[in-house]
Design a protein around this motif. Structure first.
Motif, PDB file in Angstrom:
ATOM      1  N   UNK A 159       0.857  -1.230  -0.117  1.00  0.00           N
ATOM      2  CA  UNK A 159       0.115  -0.069  -0.077  1.00  0.00           C
ATOM      3  C   UNK A 159       0.962   1.127   0.061  1.00  0.00           C
ATOM      4  N   UNK A 160       0.573   2.322  -0.887  1.00  0.00           N
ATOM      5  CA  UNK A 160       1.236   3.401  -0.916  1.00  0.00           C
ATOM      6  C   UNK A 160       0.157   4.523  -0.679  1.00  0.00           C
ATOM      7  N   UNK A 161       0.492   5.242   0.585  1.00  0.00           N
ATOM      8  CA  UNK A 161      -0.614   6.211   0.916  1.00  0.00           C
ATOM      9  C   UNK A 161      -0.425   7.606   0.518  1.00  0.00           C
ATOM     10  N   UNK A 162      -0.588   8.155  -0.754  1.00  0.00           N
ATOM     11  CA  UNK A 162       0.090   9.103  -1.228  1.00  0.00           C
ATOM     12  C   UNK A 162      -0.549  10.474  -0.463  1.00  0.00           C
ATOM     13  N   UNK A 163      -1.692  10.425   0.271  1.00  0.00           N
ATOM     14  CA  UNK A 163      -2.245  11.711   1.053  1.00  0.00           C
ATOM     15  C   UNK A 163      -0.885  12.190   2.135  1.00  0.00           C
ATOM     16  N   UNK A 164      -0.159  11.378   2.438  1.00  0.00           N
ATOM     17  CA  UNK A 164       1.063  11.720   3.561  1.00  0.00           C
ATOM     18  C   UNK A 164       1.804  12.131   2.904  1.00  0.00           C
ATOM     19  N   UNK A 165       2.135  12.122   1.325  1.00  0.00           N
ATOM     20  CA  UNK A 165       3.429  12.457   0.950  1.00  0.00           C
ATOM     21  C   UNK A 165       3.414  13.813   0.644  1.00  0.00           C
ATOM     22  N   UNK A 166       4.718  14.445   0.832  1.00  0.00           N
ATOM     23  CA  UNK A 166       4.657  15.912   0.313  1.00  0.00           C
ATOM     24  C   UNK A 166       6.016  16.012  -0.365  1.00  0.00           C
ATOM     25  N   UNK A 167       6.043  15.508  -1.563  1.00  0.00           N
ATOM     26  CA  UNK A 167       7.293  15.409  -2.671  1.00  0.00           C
ATOM     27  C   UNK A 167       7.879  16.610  -2.894  1.00  0.00           C
ATOM     28  N   UNK A 168       7.042  17.839  -3.113  1.00  0.00           N
ATOM     29  CA  UNK A 168       7.495  19.024  -3.382  1.00  0.00           C
ATOM     30  C   UNK A 168       8.328  19.642  -2.083  1.00  0.00           C
ATOM     31  N   UNK A 169       7.756  19.481  -0.854  1.00  0.00           N
ATOM     32  CA  UNK A 169       8.529  19.942   0.160  1.00  0.00           C
ATOM     33  C   UNK A 169       9.616  19.316   0.553  1.00  0.00           C
ATOM     34  N   UNK A 170       9.961  17.863   0.362  1.00  0.00           N
ATOM     35  CA  UNK A 170      11.088  17.096   0.430  1.00  0.00           C
ATOM     36  C   UNK A 170      12.202  17.575  -0.791  1.00  0.00           C
ATOM     37  N   UNK A 171      11.652  17.891  -1.947  1.00  0.00           N
ATOM     38  CA  UNK A 171      12.727  18.259  -2.800  1.00  0.00           C
ATOM     39  C   UNK A 171      13.205  19.678  -2.591  1.00  0.00           C
ATOM     40  N   UNK A 172      12.217  20.544  -2.406  1.00  0.00           N
ATOM     41  CA  UNK A 172      12.726  22.059  -2.047  1.00  0.00           C
ATOM     42  C   UNK A 172      13.761  21.896  -0.821  1.00  0.00           C
ATOM     43  N   UNK A 173      13.501  21.008   0.178  1.00  0.00           N
ATOM     44  CA  UNK A 173      14.500  20.773   1.256  1.00  0.00           C
ATOM     45  C   UNK A 173      15.932  20.239   1.100  1.00  0.00           C
ATOM     46  N   UNK A 174      16.079  19.972  -0.535  1.00  0.00           N
ATOM     47  CA  UNK A 174      17.319  19.246  -0.624  1.00  0.00           C
ATOM     48  C   UNK A 174      17.228  17.826  -0.511  1.00  0.00           C
ATOM     49  N   UNK A 175      16.142  16.916  -0.564  1.00  0.00           N
ATOM     50  CA  UNK A 175      16.020  15.535  -0.372  1.00  0.00           C
ATOM     51  C   UNK A 175      15.553  14.797  -1.624  1.00  0.00           C
ATOM     52  N   UNK A 176      16.003  15.221  -2.774  1.00  0.00           N
ATOM     53  CA  UNK A 176      15.565  14.530  -3.997  1.00  0.00           C
ATOM     54  C   UNK A 176      16.210  13.009  -3.694  1.00  0.00           C
ATOM     55  N   UNK A 177      17.534  12.924  -3.498  1.00  0.00           N
ATOM     56  CA  UNK A 177      18.067  11.681  -3.402  1.00  0.00           C
ATOM     57  C   UNK A 177      17.775  10.723  -2.382  1.00  0.00           C
ATOM     58  N   UNK A 178      17.041  11.689  -1.107  1.00  0.00           N
ATOM     59  CA  UNK A 178      16.709  10.641  -0.220  1.00  0.00           C
ATOM     60  C   UNK A 178      15.362  10.182  -0.730  1.00  0.00           C
ATOM     61  N   UNK A 179      14.638  10.774  -1.484  1.00  0.00           N
ATOM     62  CA  UNK A 179      13.515  10.189  -1.894  1.00  0.00           C
ATOM     63  C   UNK A 179      13.393   8.972  -2.997  1.00  0.00           C
ATOM     64  N   UNK A 180      14.591   9.337  -3.831  1.00  0.00           N
ATOM     65  CA  UNK A 180      15.145   8.166  -4.820  1.00  0.00           C
ATOM     66  C   UNK A 180      15.485   6.943  -3.943  1.00  0.00           C
ATOM     67  N   UNK A 181      16.212   7.217  -3.049  1.00  0.00           N
ATOM     68  CA  UNK A 181      16.687   5.969  -2.048  1.00  0.00           C
ATOM     69  C   UNK A 181      15.655   5.248  -1.390  1.00  0.00           C
ATOM     70  N   UNK A 182      14.507   5.989  -1.065  1.00  0.00           N
ATOM     71  CA  UNK A 182      13.627   5.510  -0.219  1.00  0.00           C
ATOM     72  C   UNK A 182      12.522   4.760  -1.064  1.00  0.00           C
ATOM     73  N   UNK A 183      12.312   5.185  -2.396  1.00  0.00           N
ATOM     74  CA  UNK A 183      11.478   4.411  -3.148  1.00  0.00           C
ATOM     75  C   UNK A 183      12.071   3.146  -3.806  1.00  0.00           C
ATOM     76  N   UNK A 184      13.704   3.443  -3.861  1.00  0.00           N
ATOM     77  CA  UNK A 184      14.229   2.014  -4.598  1.00  0.00           C
ATOM     78  C   UNK A 184      14.247   0.989  -3.216  1.00  0.00           C
ATOM     79  N   UNK A 185      14.448   1.630  -1.965  1.00  0.00           N
ATOM     80  CA  UNK A 185      14.391   0.533  -0.804  1.00  0.00           C
ATOM     81  C   UNK A 185      12.942   0.039  -0.530  1.00  0.00           C
ATOM     82  N   UNK A 186      12.107   0.503  -0.987  1.00  0.00           N
ATOM     83  CA  UNK A 186      10.635   0.155  -0.873  1.00  0.00           C
ATOM     84  C   UNK A 186      10.451  -0.922  -1.793  1.00  0.00           C
TER      85      UNK A 186
END
Length: 199
Positions: free
Chosen positions: A45-72
């Motif tokens: 299950x992926x619960x998109x409502x909780x996600x704030x992709x834009x905020x994470x990217x603006x905060x400099x965490x683009x690679x963290x998101x990539x790592x997180x999704x690869x990990x998933x």
């Protein structure tokens, strides 16, 4: 493709990625593994409502998101392997993905830089975890999500395109379909089943 995938997995060092503490990020970007569908494959299950992709990217965490999704994705594969090792036959070889898009909005999820994350997710899936899911259900899908779908559809294999089912906001439309794929005791309570995250 298999050789390339294995080389990539070595370079990516997925074991290290799995052993890294992502507790904080998993709370912000929940990816839930719980239960099995009627084909004895794991349910993700992926619960998109909780996600704030834009905020994470603006905060400099683009690679963290990539790592997180690869990990998933890797966690999903290993969940399937665990089922296979327990049950044998074809159990666990592919699963059911439920992408709950309730709360999706273009500002948080659909910005231009956000699309780069989705492109990576689909591309990585097709190259390195192909056919991990046999059914991909998008539920509570708003019309605005069509922009994202239009961007990633050309990257999908024929198998993924066939596995994809898109449902709108009408629960009466998607809940019976989910129940055709999943027994009640394996489906989360929030989606009409009897399963809790502690069961």
């Amino acid at each position: 493709m298999f050789k390339d995938a294995m080389e990539w997995r070595r370079e990516r060092d997925l074991d290290k990625l799995l052993n890294t503490d992502y507790t904080r990020w998993e709370k912000l970007f929940p990816f839930i593994l719980s239960g099995c569908d009627k084909q004895n494959g794991p349910i993700f299950y992926v619960l998109a409502a909780a996600y704030d992709v834009r905020k994470a990217i603006i905060g400099g965490h683009f690679q963290t998101l990539i790592d997180l999704f690869d990990r998933s994705f890797e966690l999903a594969v290993r969940a399937g392997v665990s089922i296979y090792e327990t049950s044998g036959e074809n159990a666990g070889l592919s699963g059911l993905l439920v992408l709950d898009l309730a709360g999706f909005n273009m500002r948080q999820h659909g910005c231009t830089r956000c699309l780069a994350v989705y492109v990576h997710v689909v591309t990585a899936y097709e190259h390195y975890w192909p056919q991990v899911v046999h059914k991909m259900m998008l539920i509570n899908t708003p019309r605005s999500f069509q922009i994202v779908l239009d961007a990633v559809r050309p990257l999908m294999s024929a198998h993924t395109a066939k596995a994809l089912e898109v449902y709108g906001l009408d629960r009466a439309e998607w809940e019976p379909v989910l129940k055709r794929y999943v027994e009640s005791d394996q489906l989360l309570v929030r989606y009409g089943g009897k399963r809790t995250l502690t069961s």
